[in-house]
Scaffold this active site. Structure first.
Site, PDB file in Angstrom:
ATOM      1  N   GLN A  32      51.024  40.613  46.117  1.00 38.78           N
ATOM      2  CA  GLN A  32      49.995  40.201  47.079  1.00 38.78           C
ATOM      3  C   GLN A  32      50.194  40.941  48.400  1.00 38.78           C
ATOM      4  O   GLN A  32      51.308  41.049  48.893  1.00 38.78           O
ATOM      5  CB  GLN A  32      50.074  38.691  47.318  1.00 38.78           C
ATOM      6  CG  GLN A  32      49.762  37.865  46.074  1.00 38.78           C
ATOM      7  CD  GLN A  32      48.265  37.740  45.816  1.00 38.78           C
ATOM      8  OE1 GLN A  32      47.430  38.275  46.547  1.00 38.78           O
ATOM      9  NE2 GLN A  32      47.922  37.040  44.743  1.00 38.78           N
ATOM     10  N   TYR A  61      48.086  35.665  33.892  1.00 39.19           N
ATOM     11  CA  TYR A  61      48.026  36.742  34.898  1.00 39.19           C
ATOM     12  C   TYR A  61      49.199  36.604  35.872  1.00 39.19           C
ATOM     13  O   TYR A  61      49.017  36.479  37.078  1.00 39.19           O
ATOM     14  CB  TYR A  61      46.700  36.701  35.663  1.00 39.19           C
ATOM     15  CG  TYR A  61      45.484  36.657  34.780  1.00 39.19           C
ATOM     16  CD1 TYR A  61      44.923  37.836  34.306  1.00 39.19           C
ATOM     17  CD2 TYR A  61      44.925  35.445  34.399  1.00 39.19           C
ATOM     18  CE1 TYR A  61      43.811  37.799  33.485  1.00 39.19           C
ATOM     19  CE2 TYR A  61      43.817  35.402  33.564  1.00 39.19           C
ATOM     20  CZ  TYR A  61      43.268  36.578  33.118  1.00 39.19           C
ATOM     21  OH  TYR A  61      42.165  36.536  32.315  1.00 39.19           O
ATOM     22  N   GLU A  93      51.346  38.406  31.192  1.00 35.52           N
ATOM     23  CA  GLU A  93      50.923  39.504  32.070  1.00 35.52           C
ATOM     24  C   GLU A  93      50.791  40.765  31.229  1.00 35.52           C
ATOM     25  O   GLU A  93      51.561  40.989  30.302  1.00 35.52           O
ATOM     26  CB  GLU A  93      51.982  39.664  33.187  1.00 35.52           C
ATOM     27  CG  GLU A  93      52.012  40.991  33.907  1.00 35.52           C
ATOM     28  CD  GLU A  93      50.754  41.295  34.695  1.00 35.52           C
ATOM     29  OE1 GLU A  93      50.215  40.401  35.372  1.00 35.52           O
ATOM     30  OE2 GLU A  93      50.300  42.453  34.626  1.00 35.52           O
ATOM     31  N   ASP A  95      45.061  33.305  37.716  1.00 33.20           N
ATOM     32  CA  ASP A  95      44.909  34.118  38.928  1.00 33.20           C
ATOM     33  C   ASP A  95      44.448  35.504  38.481  1.00 33.20           C
ATOM     34  O   ASP A  95      45.180  36.480  38.584  1.00 33.20           O
ATOM     35  CB  ASP A  95      46.266  34.186  39.654  1.00 33.20           C
ATOM     36  CG  ASP A  95      46.185  34.912  40.981  1.00 33.20           C
ATOM     37  OD1 ASP A  95      45.072  35.227  41.442  1.00 33.20           O
ATOM     38  OD2 ASP A  95      47.264  35.177  41.575  1.00 33.20           O
ATOM     39  N   CYS A 146      39.860  35.873  43.294  1.00 34.34           N
ATOM     40  CA  CYS A 146      39.641  36.861  44.350  1.00 34.34           C
ATOM     41  C   CYS A 146      38.211  37.389  44.299  1.00 34.34           C
ATOM     42  O   CYS A 146      37.892  38.375  44.960  1.00 34.34           O
ATOM     43  CB  CYS A 146      40.652  38.001  44.242  1.00 34.34           C
ATOM     44  SG  CYS A 146      40.597  38.867  42.680  1.00 34.34           S
TER      45      CYS A 146
END
Ligand code: SAH
Length: 456
Positions: free
Chosen positions: A287, A316, A337, A385, A412
Site C-alpha cells: 500500500q 488477494y 494471492e 481486497d 479501490c
C-alpha cells in the site's frame, strides 16, 4: 478537424459553466447538449475554454481563463500536477475532494438502485507527501535526460522536481538519481524507436524504517557505468539499503519486467505496519499510503467484530498485510494471492513476526475460493481486497456458499464495488450499516472504501 455532428471544432473558444466533475476529475460543460470535458476546471465555475480535441459524442478542452472562480478551487497548486495526472484533484480544496469521493460512491449506488448510505470520507490531516513509492518515467528532452510525469492522455513527459504527493525524501532521491545518470551520459529510453537504456526510476522508502530502495528499470540488459552509478547513489543517499536493476525489454506500457538484478545491498527493504515488520521487494504490491493504510486496516478489523475464535479468509492477500495484522485477533487465517514473489514475501513476513496461524496459498482467488468451498472450509469472516477490476462471479458465489457471518470488502474502485454489491444482494448478502470511504490517495481521483456484508 471537426466531426460531423459536433457543435464545436478544434481551437474554437467558448465561455461555459462547469456543472459536474467526472470520476477522472475533469470539469464537465455542455454546448448544445454536447459534453465537453475540461481539464483543471471546477464545478460552479464559468471559464473561457479552448477546444483541444473533438470526438463523435464529446470533446476535450483546456481552460484559457477562469471567469468566475469556485470557492472550492485551490490556487496554491502547480497546474502541471493537475494536468499530468499526478494530482488531478489538487485543484480542489481538500474538504471538496473528500465530498467528491463520497458523492461518487453515492451516485454509483443510485445507478445500481442500491439503497445504502455512504459515510463521510475519512481524510488525512496532512494530505501531501504521503506516497512511499514513486515510479517516474525517464525520457530525453532537448538532448537531456529528464524525469517527470506524462501529460494526461499522452506520452509527453513534463519534467517535474516536486511531486507534491510523494514523500519529499523520495523526490530528492529521484532528482539525485537523475543527476547521476546525466553525469555519466546514460541514455534515456526512447519509446518511439524502442532504443536507449533507462525507462523508469522507481524509489520506495519505508515510512517508519526510512529504508530506501532504488530500482533502475532498463531496456538494455546492461546498465552502462553501473559501478560508479551505484557508488554515487550510495554516497548521495545514505538511507539506501537496496539498489536494483529491473530489466524490461518489451515494447510495453507495463513498468516492471520480470528480471531483477541486485546492483548493491539487499533484495528487499523493511518497514513496519501496525507494529509488524514487512519485507518489501521491487515487484510486490505494498500500500502506497502507510498512514491511512493503518487506519483502513484497523477500521476493517473493527468492522469485522473479531472475538478471537474466527476462521478468516484473506483473498488477494499480497505480502500478507491484512492476514498478518488480523492473525493475532483470530484463530486461523487463510490467504490467497496470485503473484509468486508476493507469496514468498508473505511467508517470510509471517516467520519474521513469528505468526503461526496463517497459511498462504499461491493461486487465483476465484479458483482457490471454489476449492476451499468444495473442501467444506467454513470461514467466519472473509476479507476481500481485490484490484480495480473487482471480484468475479465465481468468487462471489463461492464466498456466499461458505456462509460466512461477515464479508469485509475493501475496494479501490467504487464502480466494481457497486456492481459486486448488486451480485451479493441477489445471493442474499447485503451491506450492514454504511459504506465508509477512506482517503488513501489524497489529491488523486482514487476512491477507497470499506463495505461489510452480512446474510439478510
Ligand atoms: N491486501 C493486500 C493486497 C491488496 S492489492 C494489501 O493491502 O497489501 C490486490 C492484490 O491482489 C495484489 O497483491 C495482486 O497481486 C493480487 N491479485 C490480483 N489478481 C488476483 C487474483 N485473481 N487472485 C489472487 N490475487 C490476485
Amino acid at each position: 478537424m471537426s466531426k460531423k455532428n459536433a457543435p464545436v471544432s478544434k481551437n474554437q473558444q467558448f465561455d461555459v459553466e462547469i456543472f459536474d466533475l467526472t470520476y477522472l476529475g475533469m470539469g464537465v460543460a455542455k454546448i448544445e447538449d454536447f459534453p465537453i470535458f475540461v481539464a483543471n476546471a471546477v464545478p460552479g465555475e464559468t471559464v473561457k475554454i479552448g477546444i483541444t480535441k473533438v470526438a463523435s459524442s464529446y470533446a476535450f478542452a483546456r481552460v484559457i481563463k477562469v471567469l468566475v472562480e469556485s470557492d472550492n478551487r485551490n490556487n496554491e497548486v502547480n497546474a502541471d500536477l493537475v494536468t499530468t495526472g499526478i494530482a488531478p484533484l489538487a485543484n480542489l480544496k481538500y474538504p471538496a475532494q473528500l465530498k467528491f469521493k463520497q458523492q461518487q460512491i453515492e451516485a454509483l449506488l443510485k445507478k445500481q438502485h442500491l439503497d445504502i448510505p455512504v459515510a463521510e470520507t475519512i481524510g488525512m490531516e496532512n494530505p501531501f507527501g504521503y506516497r512511499n513509492k514513486a515510479q517516474v518515467p525517464v525520457r530525453e528532452i532537448k538532448g537531456q535526460l529528464e524525469t517527470g510525469f506524462y501529460r494526461r492522455n499522452s506520452h509527453n513527459l513534463v519534467p517535474i522536481e516536486d511531486y507534491f504527493i510523494q514523500d519529499p525524501e523520495i523526490d530528492k532521491a529521484v532528482n539525485t538519481v537523475r543527476d547521476i545518470l546525466r553525469k555519466y551520459h546514460v541514455a534515456a529510453y526512447d519509446e518511439v524507436n524502442h532504443r536507449g537504456v533507462v525507462r523508469t526510476v522507481m524509489v520506495r522508502r519505508g515510512y517508519y524504517s526510512h529504508e530506501m530502495m532504488i530500482v533502475i528499470v532498463t531496456k538494455s540488459r546492461k546498465l552502462p557505468m553501473q559501478e560508479v552509478i551505484v557508488d554515487e547513489i550510495r554516497a548521495a543517499l545514505p538511507e539506501v539499503k537496496s539498489i536494483m536493476q529491473n530489466i524490461n525489454q518489451d515494447k510495453t506500457n507495463v513498468i516492471l519486467g520480470e528480471k531483477n538484478v541486485v546492483l548493491w545491498g539487499n533484495k528487499v527493504i523493511f518497514d513496519t505496519l501496525l507494529g509488524l515488520k514487512f519485507a518489501i521487494g521491487p515487484n510486490s504490491f505494498y500500500q502506497v499510503n502507510p498512514q491511512t493504510t493503518e487506519n483502513l486496516y484497523t477500521l476493517a478489523a473493527e468492522k469485522a467484530e473479531l472475538t478471537g475464535d474466527e476462521i478468516v479468509i484473506d483473498a488477494y492477500s499480497g505480502i500478507g498485510t491484512i492476514s498478518l495484522t488480523i492473525a493475532p485477533k483470530v484463530k486461523q487465517v487463510y490467504g490467497v494471492e496470485i503473484v509468486p514473489g508476493a507469496i514468498d514475501d508473505a511467508k517470510r513476513n509471517a516467520d519474521m513476526n513469528n505468526i503461526k496461524n496463517v497459511k498462504f496459498t499461491l493461486g487465483k482467488a476465484e479458483e482457490q475460493m471454489v476449492k476451499w468451498a468444495e473442501a467444506d472450509l467454513k470461514p467466519d469472516v472473509i476479507f476481500v481486497d481485490p484490484p480495480r477490476k473487482g471480484l468475479t462471479g465465481e468468487l462471489i458465489s463461492a464466498a456466499v456458499e461458505m456462509a460466512p457471518k461477515k464479508i469485509v470488502y475493501i475496494s479501490c474502485n467504487p464502480a466494481t464495488l457497486t456492481r459486486d454489491l448488486e451480485e451479493f444482494k441477489q445471493l442474499g448478502y447485503e451491506v450492514k450499516g454504511s459504506i465508509q470511504p477512506v482517503d488513501q490517495f489524497p489529491q488523486t481521483t482514487h476512491v477507497e472504501s470499506i463495505a461489510v456484508l452480512e446474510k439478510n
